[in-house]
Design a protein around this motif. Structure first.
Motif, short mmCIF file in Angstrom:
data_model
loop_
_atom_site.label_atom_id
_atom_site.label_comp_id
_atom_site.label_asym_id
_atom_site.label_seq_id
_atom_site.Cartn_x
_atom_site.Cartn_y
_atom_site.Cartn_z
N GLU A 120 -0.78 15.51 0.53
CA GLU A 120 0.04 14.38 0.96
C GLU A 120 1.49 14.60 0.52
O GLU A 120 1.79 15.44 -0.34
CB GLU A 120 -0.50 13.09 0.32
CG GLU A 120 -1.88 12.72 0.81
CD GLU A 120 -2.68 11.86 -0.16
OE1 GLU A 120 -3.53 11.10 0.30
OE2 GLU A 120 -2.45 11.98 -1.39
N SER A 121 2.39 13.84 1.11
CA SER A 121 3.76 13.84 0.63
C SER A 121 3.78 13.22 -0.77
O SER A 121 3.02 12.30 -1.05
CB SER A 121 4.62 13.01 1.59
OG SER A 121 5.96 12.99 1.16
N PRO A 122 4.64 13.72 -1.66
CA PRO A 122 4.59 13.21 -3.04
C PRO A 122 5.17 11.81 -3.21
O PRO A 122 4.97 11.20 -4.26
CB PRO A 122 5.41 14.24 -3.83
CG PRO A 122 6.24 14.96 -2.83
CD PRO A 122 5.53 14.89 -1.51
N ALA A 123 5.85 11.27 -2.21
CA ALA A 123 6.48 9.95 -2.40
C ALA A 123 6.27 9.06 -1.19
O ALA A 123 6.25 9.51 -0.05
CB ALA A 123 7.97 10.11 -2.67
N ASP A 124 6.13 7.78 -1.47
CA ASP A 124 5.96 6.76 -0.42
C ASP A 124 7.27 6.55 0.33
O ASP A 124 8.33 6.98 -0.11
CB ASP A 124 5.51 5.45 -1.08
CG ASP A 124 4.82 4.51 -0.10
OD1 ASP A 124 4.78 4.80 1.11
OD2 ASP A 124 4.30 3.47 -0.57
N ALA A 146 5.27 11.89 5.59
CA ALA A 146 4.79 11.00 4.52
C ALA A 146 4.08 9.76 5.05
O ALA A 146 4.22 8.67 4.51
CB ALA A 146 5.96 10.58 3.61
N ARG A 199 0.82 -1.21 0.00
CA ARG A 199 0.00 0.00 0.00
C ARG A 199 0.85 1.26 0.00
O ARG A 199 2.02 1.22 0.37
CB ARG A 199 -0.88 0.04 1.25
CG ARG A 199 -2.19 -0.72 1.09
CD ARG A 199 -2.95 -0.63 2.39
NE ARG A 199 -4.30 -1.12 2.27
CZ ARG A 199 -5.37 -0.33 2.12
NH1 ARG A 199 -5.25 0.98 2.05
NH2 ARG A 199 -6.57 -0.86 2.04
N ALA A 200 0.23 2.38 -0.36
CA ALA A 200 0.90 3.68 -0.32
C ALA A 200 0.73 4.27 1.08
O ALA A 200 -0.37 4.68 1.44
CB ALA A 200 0.31 4.61 -1.37
N TRP A 201 1.80 4.31 1.84
CA TRP A 201 1.70 4.84 3.21
C TRP A 201 1.59 6.36 3.21
O TRP A 201 1.14 6.95 4.20
CB TRP A 201 2.92 4.42 4.04
CG TRP A 201 3.04 2.94 4.26
CD1 TRP A 201 2.31 1.95 3.67
CD2 TRP A 201 3.94 2.28 5.17
NE1 TRP A 201 2.71 0.72 4.13
CE2 TRP A 201 3.71 0.89 5.05
CE3 TRP A 201 4.93 2.72 6.05
CZ2 TRP A 201 4.43 -0.05 5.80
CZ3 TRP A 201 5.64 1.78 6.79
CH2 TRP A 201 5.39 0.41 6.66
N HIS A 202 2.04 7.00 2.13
CA HIS A 202 1.99 8.46 2.11
C HIS A 202 0.62 9.00 1.72
O HIS A 202 0.39 10.21 1.78
CB HIS A 202 3.07 9.03 1.19
CG HIS A 202 2.87 8.69 -0.27
ND1 HIS A 202 2.65 7.42 -0.73
CD2 HIS A 202 2.86 9.49 -1.37
CE1 HIS A 202 2.52 7.43 -2.04
NE2 HIS A 202 2.65 8.68 -2.45
N ARG A 203 -0.30 8.12 1.32
CA ARG A 203 -1.64 8.55 0.94
C ARG A 203 -2.61 8.31 2.09
O ARG A 203 -2.48 7.34 2.82
CB ARG A 203 -2.14 7.73 -0.27
CG ARG A 203 -1.31 7.87 -1.52
CD ARG A 203 -1.59 9.18 -2.20
NE ARG A 203 -0.88 9.27 -3.48
CZ ARG A 203 -0.73 10.42 -4.13
NH1 ARG A 203 -1.23 11.55 -3.65
NH2 ARG A 203 -0.08 10.46 -5.28
N TYR A 204 -3.62 9.17 2.22
CA TYR A 204 -4.70 8.88 3.17
C TYR A 204 -5.40 7.61 2.74
O TYR A 204 -5.54 7.33 1.54
CB TYR A 204 -5.70 10.04 3.20
CG TYR A 204 -5.17 11.24 3.93
CD1 TYR A 204 -5.31 11.36 5.31
CD2 TYR A 204 -4.50 12.25 3.25
CE1 TYR A 204 -4.80 12.45 5.98
CE2 TYR A 204 -3.99 13.35 3.92
CZ TYR A 204 -4.13 13.45 5.29
OH TYR A 204 -3.62 14.52 5.96
N LYS A 213 2.06 14.74 6.70
CA LYS A 213 2.57 15.67 5.69
C LYS A 213 4.08 15.46 5.51
O LYS A 213 4.49 14.66 4.70
CB LYS A 213 2.24 17.11 6.11
CG LYS A 213 0.77 17.33 6.47
CD LYS A 213 -0.18 17.03 5.33
CE LYS A 213 -1.65 17.24 5.72
NZ LYS A 213 -2.58 16.78 4.67
#
Lengths: 368, 368
Positions: free
Chosen positions: B40-44, B228, A60-65, B225
Motif C-alpha cells: 500500500e501507499s505509506p500515507a493516507d 494511495a 478510515r484509511a483510504w490508502h489501506r485495503y 498503489k
C-alpha cells in the motif's frame, strides 16, 4: 489523442469468446425529468444519515485495503437476518453475487431460469460460461415447478443442471411465486437453487425459512431497492457456509470499498427506516395501480414488488418513446414473447406517478 | 441464530466446481503496528482532499444507479493517459479487470503467466475456467520471451493460448521487464497480451507506446498503489476499443459506486500529488535498500516497484513470524520455488522501515 475506434483494424489476435462478443452492451437511458425505468427507491437518503456514513468514511484509511472478509458488515447483516455471519457474503451489488454463484457452481454446465426473468442473468451466464435453459412461466406468470425440474433434470439434454435461478418477486412480471411452488423446486432440484429476493421486502415475505431445511439454497439480497442504495452497490448472499465459502473463492477479495462497507453497515443498523420506506412504496404502488386501471385499454398486472407491469393496446416501444417525449422514462419489456405490449414502471414519488399516468392517458388518447 | 457450520451436513446437491473448491480462501494478516505486507501507499490522503471527494459524494443521489458507462471517470482517466475515453474501462480494483479479461478472452483456454508472479491470477483463472500455464522467469527474474511464446503457441499442449498475462514491474520479484523482452512477446503472441502495470509509476515508465502499434495489448492500472486509494477499489484497463468492449460485456454494469467514481475523478485530476508521492516512495525505497544491504546475511534484489524482495539465511516463514512478534507485518513469498528464504516488504514511512530493519537485524542476530 490516439486514433478513434474504426481507424485501425480490429485486433486479429485478440478475439473475445463468441458467447461474450454476442452480448449487447448494457445501456440504459438515464436522463429525463421522471425516471421510472430502473426500480430504484423514489427518494434519496436523508442528509443527516448521509453525514453519519461520510464521517465514518472520512475517518478510515483510504490508502489501506479494506478488510478482506468484511467482518463488521457481515456481522451487521447477520443481525439483520437473524443468522450466523458465516451464512453471509457481502458483494458489490447483487449482480456480482449472481456472477459469483455462476462461476462457483454453473460454469461449464446449465443454469435453468424461468422466463420472462431478470435479463442480467442471461449476460452473466454467457460470461461465466454457463448454458442458459429457459423455461416459460405459466400464462398467469406463476412458477411451473414440473417444467423447471424437468429442465433441471436434463429431460432435453440428458445432463443435470448445477443451478436453478429464480427471482421472487419476479422481474419484470412483478409477482411473487407461491412458497409451495418454490419449495417444490427446491425439494427435487438436482443442484443449487438460487432465489433472488431483490424485491422481497415489498412482498412482505422471504424464502429464508427454506434455509433451515435445505442447505442447497442461496438467497440473494440487494440494498438497491428497499434500502435506497443503488448508488452504493451493495448486495449480499445468504446461504449455507459451504456455499458462501465457494462463492468467496470464485470472486476477487475486497470488492466492497470503504464507502460501501460503511453504507451497508448503516443500512443494516436502521431496519426501521427501511420498513417505513417499504410501507410508503407499497401504499403508493396500490394507489398507482388503481389510477392506471382507470385508464381505458390499460391492463395492470398484480405486483408484489416496487414496480408495475402494464400492458397497453399500442406497441410498447412506441408508447415508451412517446412517454419519454412527455418527460417520463419507463422500461419497454415487450421483447419477451409473453409480454407483448408491456411496459415496466417503477413506483415513484406520487407527483412523478401522476405525471406518468397523465402522460400515458394522453399517449393512448392520441392513439397510434 | 442458526446452526454454525459443521452442525448440519455438507450440501450434497450444491457442490462447487472442483477448480473453485480447491482454491484457498484469501486471507491476509491485517493487524500490527507496522504493516508492510500489502504494498500500500505509506500515507493516507490529506483530510482536505478527502473532504472534496466526500462533498461530491454527499451531493449525489445514492438511491439512483450510477452512470453505467462511468463517462466522467473515463474522460478524466483518458485525459490522464492522453488517450481516447473509448480506450478506457474503469473497474472495481484491478482484480476485477483481471477477472473481466479472463472471462472475455481466456475462459475455456489457457493463460500463460511467468512465475513467480501475481498470485491472484491463479485464483481468478481457476474461477474463470481458464487453464494456467506457468513459465519460469530466468534466474535473475528477467522475462524469457522464447519460453513464454513457446508456451503460448502450445508447444506442449498443441493449443494456442488466448491470453498471455505479464506484470511489469513484476510482483513479488519487484523488477520491471525490459521493454524489448515485452515487445518480443507482444510481437509474436497468438492472442491478447495483458501487461499489469500496477507498479509502473515507481519504475518511471509504461508500456503504453505498445498500444500505438499493437491492438492486441491491454494494460492494467490500479489506484491502489501510487494513487494511495486501495480502500476505494479503483482500477482501469487501457486497450483498443474492441478489447474494452469485450471486457465491458463480460462484467456486470455499475461496478463503481458513487464514492469510487468521485475518488477516481479526484485522483485523475491531481497527477501532481501522485508524482510527488512516487518520488518520496522511490527515494525511501533506495534508502531502505541501502540499510538492508548492511544487515549481515541479507540479499536485497533490485526493485522498480514500491516494495523490496529480500532473502535471509533463515526460513522465511519463521522470520516473518518473528518479525510479527516485533510488531512488523511482511509477506512471506517463499512458497515460490525460486524464492526460497524470501520476504516481500512494502516501502513504508521512514520510521516504519527503520523499525523493520532493526527488527530484522535482531531476528537474524538471534539466529535459528
Amino acid at each position: 489523442m490516439r486514433p478513434r475506434p474504426g481507424v485501425r483494424p480490429v485486433p486479429q489476435r485478440a478475439r473475445p469468446r463468441p458467447e461474450v462478443a454476442a452480448l449487447p452492451l448494457y445501456r440504459v437511458a438515464q436522463h429525463a425529468p421522471v425516471r421510472l425505468n430502473r426500480n430504484e427507491s423514489p427518494a434519496d437518503w436523508p442528509a443527516d444519515l448521509k453525514r453519519v456514513v461520510l464521517e465514518r468514511v472520512a475517518a478510515r484509511a483510504w490508502h489501506r485495503y479494506p478488510e478482506a472478509d468484511a467482518a463488521e458488515v457481515r456481522a451487521a447483516l447477520a443481525r439483520l437476518e437473524g443468522l450466523d455471519p458465516e451464512m453471509i457474503l457481502a458483494t458489490n451489488g447483487s449482480n456480482e453475487a449472481i456472477l459469483g454463484v455462476l462461476l462457483a457452481f454453473a460454469a461449464g454446465g446449465a443454469v435453468v431460469v424461468p422466463v420472462p426473468g431478470y435479463s442480467m442473468v442471461r449476460a452473466l451466464a454467457a460470461s461465466a460460461g454457463a448454458r442458459l435453459v429457459e423455461v416459460p412461466l405459466r400464462p398467469d406468470f406463476a412458477l411451473d415447478p414440473g417444467a423447471v425440474l424437468a429442465a433441471a433434470d436434463g429431460a432435453a439434454s440428458g445432463e443435470t443442471a448445477p443451478v436453478v435461478f429464480l427471482a421472487s418477486p419476479n422481474n419484470p412480471t412483478g409477482n411473487a411465486f407461491s412458497p409451495e411452488a418454490v419449495e417444490a423446486v427446491v425439494r427435487a432440484a438436482p443442484g443449487l437453487v438460487v432465489v433472488d429476493e431483490a424485491y422481497a421486502a415489498f412482498a412482505g415475505r422471504t424464502h429464508q425459512p427454506l434455509l433451515d431445511r435445505y442447505p442447497h439454497v442461496a438467497l440473494l439480497r440487494t440494498a438497491s431497492k428497499a434500502f435506497a442504495l443503488a448508488g452504493a452497490r451493495i448486495g449480499w448472499i445468504v446461504a449455507d457456509p459451504e456455499v458462501i465459502g465457494a462463492v468467496r473463492r470464485a470472486l476477487p477479495p475486497y470488492t466492497l470499498n470503504v464507502f460501501s462497507l460503511e453504507a451497508a453497515r448503516a443500512a443494516a443498523e436502521r431496519p426501521d427506516l427501511v420498513a417505513e420506506r417499504v410501507r410508503t412504496v407499497v401504499a403508493e404502488r396500490e394507489r398507482l395501480a388503481g389510477a392506471l386501471r382507470e385508464v381505458p385499454g390499460v391492463t395492470v398486472f398484480p405486483s408484489d414488488a416496487n414496480f408495475l407491469l402494464v400492458r397497453t393496446p399500442l406497441p410498447a416501444p412506441e408508447v415508451a418513446a412517446r412517454l419519454l417525449a412527455h418527460g417520463v422514462l419507463v422500461r419497454d419489456v415487450s421483447a419477451w414473447p409473453a409480454l407483448t405490449g408491456c411496459l415496466r414502471v417503477s413506483v415513484g414519488q406520487p407527483e412523478e406517478d401522476d405525471r406518468f399516468v397523465a402522460a400515458l392517458r394522453r399517449v393512448l388518447e392520441e392513439g397510434a
